[in-house]
Design an enzyme around this catalytic site. Structure first.
Site, PDB file in Angstrom:
ATOM      1  N   GLU A 151     -12.855  29.726  -8.211  1.00 27.68           N
ATOM      2  CA  GLU A 151     -14.352  29.050  -8.199  1.00 27.68           C
ATOM      3  C   GLU A 151     -15.393  29.469  -9.446  1.00 27.68           C
ATOM      4  O   GLU A 151     -16.305  29.897  -8.955  1.00 27.68           O
ATOM      5  CB  GLU A 151     -14.888  29.129  -7.070  1.00 27.68           C
ATOM      6  CG  GLU A 151     -14.001  28.638  -5.666  1.00 27.68           C
ATOM      7  CD  GLU A 151     -14.938  28.317  -4.235  1.00 27.68           C
ATOM      8  OE1 GLU A 151     -16.020  29.045  -4.187  1.00 27.68           O
ATOM      9  OE2 GLU A 151     -14.556  27.606  -3.612  1.00 27.68           O
ATOM     10  N   GLU A 306      -8.102  25.414  -0.773  1.00 29.18           N
ATOM     11  CA  GLU A 306      -8.923  25.952   0.546  1.00 29.18           C
ATOM     12  C   GLU A 306      -9.408  25.025   1.489  1.00 29.18           C
ATOM     13  O   GLU A 306      -9.740  24.009   0.991  1.00 29.18           O
ATOM     14  CB  GLU A 306      -9.928  26.963   0.058  1.00 29.18           C
ATOM     15  CG  GLU A 306      -9.505  28.334  -0.608  1.00 29.18           C
ATOM     16  CD  GLU A 306     -10.846  28.839  -1.016  1.00 29.18           C
ATOM     17  OE1 GLU A 306     -11.930  28.856  -0.498  1.00 29.18           O
ATOM     18  OE2 GLU A 306     -10.837  29.824  -1.945  1.00 29.18           O
TER      19      GLU A 306
HETATM   20  C1  GAL Z   1     -14.701  29.852  -1.061  1.00 30.80           C
HETATM   21  C2  GAL Z   1     -14.175  30.988  -1.554  1.00 30.80           C
HETATM   22  C3  GAL Z   1     -13.424  31.846  -0.802  1.00 30.80           C
HETATM   23  C4  GAL Z   1     -14.368  31.988   0.585  1.00 30.80           C
HETATM   24  C5  GAL Z   1     -14.674  30.482   1.118  1.00 30.80           C
HETATM   25  C6  GAL Z   1     -15.418  30.492   2.172  1.00 30.80           C
HETATM   26  O1  GAL Z   1     -15.738  28.987  -1.797  1.00 30.80           O
HETATM   27  O2  GAL Z   1     -13.169  30.644  -2.755  1.00 30.80           O
HETATM   28  O3  GAL Z   1     -13.067  33.142  -1.375  1.00 30.80           O
HETATM   29  O4  GAL Z   1     -15.504  32.531   0.168  1.00 30.80           O
HETATM   30  O5  GAL Z   1     -15.272  29.687   0.100  1.00 30.80           O
HETATM   31  O6  GAL Z   1     -15.468  29.186   2.722  1.00 30.80           O
END
Ligand code: GAL
Length: 666
Positions: A151, A306
């Site tokens: 990110e 994710e």
């Molecule tokens: C994302 C990040 C992850 C974790 C996740 C939680 O933005 O890449 O490492 O923090 O959010 O929702």
């Protein structure tokens, strides 16, 4: 896309480095992954301190074991480079890796995602560890993809970045004279006589030079792009065939994602909708657009890198997904072009800021939870859909122009709803009108290579800045038979953010048959109306006043001193046609407009049938994903015979609350 992979990836971020003293848990993980139908995990995203505990001393033994164990268990590995969070020793001994904020204060050690993208030392350390990781693992049969950093975002105002900005400007403008002209520095005595006088826009320097602010965003975006490219070069110099991705974010503003995508082989992104808020359908429309935007960055399927299996922990209110929503939201991504469903994260940690973030395995450590069963259901479903959907394209006949440089320029513009012009939301409203009808959409920006030929409809909401020859492209497109929708606040500045001289929208007044003369801003709570033959649609925020130059009037303003003057027009030009919408109408106005246009142009829809409000259809390959974003069961009457691939029986009449079907013609 990924050599050796022939089906959907299902899994998520796996952080076993937090559990090395619990071999029982690490063993149990593999067993639970099988039960959850997980076939792929991302490893090592924040592992730098474990991989290089002291400068120059690597420790890969623990990672060897982790990757071998996963491989033996039949689980693929997306291997991360650790650049998103650096070890404490590095911050302690090499201050230049720490970012300087907009108040010119250097940050201390802590947090993550806050390294200087320019620091030669940081870039070199990243190159070294990436190379070492590639030498050790690129040929490992478990490893299928590189996950570069995490990110990327933000800005740094350190002396190294300031100098790199000046060098970038020198390359772009060649002479100070040219820069002074393009930045219009004759205003307010801002003329530069030495490159060294230029400082990045910040709270302490100059935020009034809009052209400089756009250039600063371009520069930071460029730094990130070259940083990612350097990471990729390090790993691919060892193993050129292993593809690379970097996980992107929703609504992301800082960097130009179309440009960043050029530095990776596959686009991936992290999706965290706020389901079950007061307008679930709007949320679904926004995330459908995010998915389509990600697919459009490289015009190929992307990876959902994710998502949460249940709730996040960083919103003010962290709501659980209601029954059905996990499968529905996962398949929404797939419907719009994702070849994976991945989560943050596999197992909840015991401490740290994310200990309560949703995970596949909770602190109870079992598979006996609602969340775990939901995840397993998604895994099974993806296996089922593999043949019909994996790698299949989404074919769109409509293209919406969405451009990051335009976005920055709009947000800096000192006019209209200053600082709150709502470009992203406006684009999303146009998108939503099509999404609700089951019409597939691609996004393009204004880069020189953008090619509009082949689209039945091009939509250009708020195309304030024109660059990359877009006015000529739009002219040729319409001339040759294309259909264009353009809105207020278009064609006003050039690529340097200098006002275009002459009539607006620049270079397109004959294509549109109108000329925009003034822009009015409404106070909050004030409303005007668009009056057409069919009805009246509310207008808020912005109203542009038009002068006709041949276009036919389809709708007029309802009130104010411009009551009765044109607000919606239609014009034919060459073999094509154009519509111009001069004001920000409510969603119903856009729905009506695109209803007519889609019928007139015979644009393909996923289903011919009218679906109830909150139920939408999207097509990928020859499968139609019917999605119910309401908490009520809905009755559908579909034309033709369809099999629901999820149940292997003909589609029923009633779709469950938050239900999803994947239909194929019977
Ligand atoms: C994302 C990040 C992850 C974790 C996740 C939680 O933005 O890449 O490492 O923090 O959010 O929702």
């Amino acid at each position: 896309m990924i050599p050796r992979i022939t089906g959907f990836l299902h899994g998520g971020d796996y952080n076993p480095d937090q559990w090395l003293d619990r071999p029982d848990i690490l063993e149990k993980d593999i067993e639970l992954m099988h039960a959850a139908h997980v076939n792929c995990v991302s490893v090592g995203i924040f592992s730098w301190a474990m991989l290089e505990p002291e400068e120059g001393k690597y420790d890969f033994a623990w990672l060897d074991q982790v990757i071998d164990r996963l491989y033996k268990g039949g689980i693929y590995v997306i291997l991360a480079t650790p650049s998103a969070a650096r070890p404490a020793w590095m911050a302690q001994h090499h201050e230049e890796v720490l970012r300087v904020n907009t108040q010119h204060l250097r940050m201390h050690f802590g947090e993550r995602h806050n390294h200087c993208l320019t620091s030669p030392y940081y870039r070199e350390k990243v190159r070294q560890i990436n190379t070492a990781l590639a030498q050790r693992y690129a040929a490992h049969p478990a490893v299928i993809l590189w996950h570069l950093g995490n990110e990327f975002g933000g800005e740094c105002h350190c002396p190294l970045c300031q100098q790199a900005f000046r060098d970038w400007l020198k390359e772009k403008y060649t002479t100070l004279e040219n820069l002074n002209q393009k930045w219009w520095t004759a205003f307010w005595s801002h003329r530069y006589t030495d490159w060294a006088q230029i400082e990045a826009p910040s709270l302490l320097t100059d935020r009034s030079n809009l052209a400089m602010r756009v250039d600063w965003q371009r520069f930071m975006s460029h730094q990130c792009k070259t940083f990612i490219a350097a990471e990729r070069e390090a790993v691919q110099s060892v193993s050129p065939k292993l593809p690379c991705t970097a996980n992107l974010m929703e609504r992301f503003w800082d960097y130009d994602y179309f440009s960043l995508a050029e530095s990776m082989d596959i686009v991936s992104w992290d999706s965290y909708p706020e389901w079950h808020n007061e307008d679930n359908i709007a949320e679904a429309a926004e995330f459908a657009m995010n998915h389509d935007l990600m697919r459009s960055l490289k015009k190929q399927p992307f990876l959902l890198m994710e998502s949460t299996p249940s709730q996040v922990n960083w919103k003010p209110r962290n709501k659980l997904k209601r029954p059905g929503m996990h499968l529905l939201s996962s398949l929404q991504a797939v419907a719009h072009g994702s070849d994976s469903v991945q989560y943050f994260q596999w197992r909840k940690g015991r401490g740290g800021s994310e200990m309560f973030h949703g995970a596949v395995v909770g602190h109870d450590g079992t598979g006996d939870t609602r969340v775990f069963r939901d995840v397993a259901q998604v895994g099974k479903t993806l296996e089922k859909l593999e043949k019909a959907v994996y790698q299949k394209p989404v074919k769109a006949q409509v293209c919406i122009l969405f451009d990051w440089e335009n976005r920055w320029a709009i947000d800096f513009a000192q006019t209209g709803q200053k600082g709150n012009m709502r470009y992203f939301d406006t684009v999303n409203m146009h998108y939503r009108a099509l999404w609700e009808k089951g019409i597939a959409v691609d996004f393009c920006d204004m880069r020189e290579s953008t090619d509009l030929t082949g689209y039945k409809l091009v939509i250009a909401p708020m195309l304030f800045m024109l660059r990359g020859g877009m006015e000529e492209k739009l002219r040729d497109y319409v001339q040759n038979g294309g259909a264009l929708v353009m809105t207020y606040f278009s064609g006003m500045v050039d690529e340097y953010d200098l006002a275009c001289l002459g009539e607006a929208p620049h270079g397109l007044t004959d294509v549109l048959g109108i000329r925009a003369t003034e822009l009015d801003a409404l106070y909050p709570g004030q409303e005007n109306g668009l009056v057409t033959e069919e009805g009246r649609y509310g207008i808020t925020e912005l109203c542009e006043i038009l002068q006709l130059k041949g276009a036919k009037v389809l709708g007029t303003y309802e009130s104010d001193f411009y009551a009765g003057s044109p607000c919606l027009t239609h014009h034919t030009f060459g073999k094509g046609q154009s519509w111009y919408l001069a004001a920000k109408t409510e969603q119903a106005g856009l729905n009506a407009l695109y209803g007519h246009i889609a019928d007139a142009l015979e644009i393909d829809k996923a289903l011919p049938d009218q679906l109830p409000c909150g139920v939408v259809a999207a097509k990928r390959g020859d499968c139609v994903f019917v999605q119910n974003y309401t908490h009520r069961a809905q009755t559908l009457q579909l034309t033709g015979k369809w099999i629901n691939l999820l149940t292997d029986v003909p589609a029923e009449a009633e779709i469950a609350p938050f239900g999803v079907w994947v239909l194929q013609k019977a």
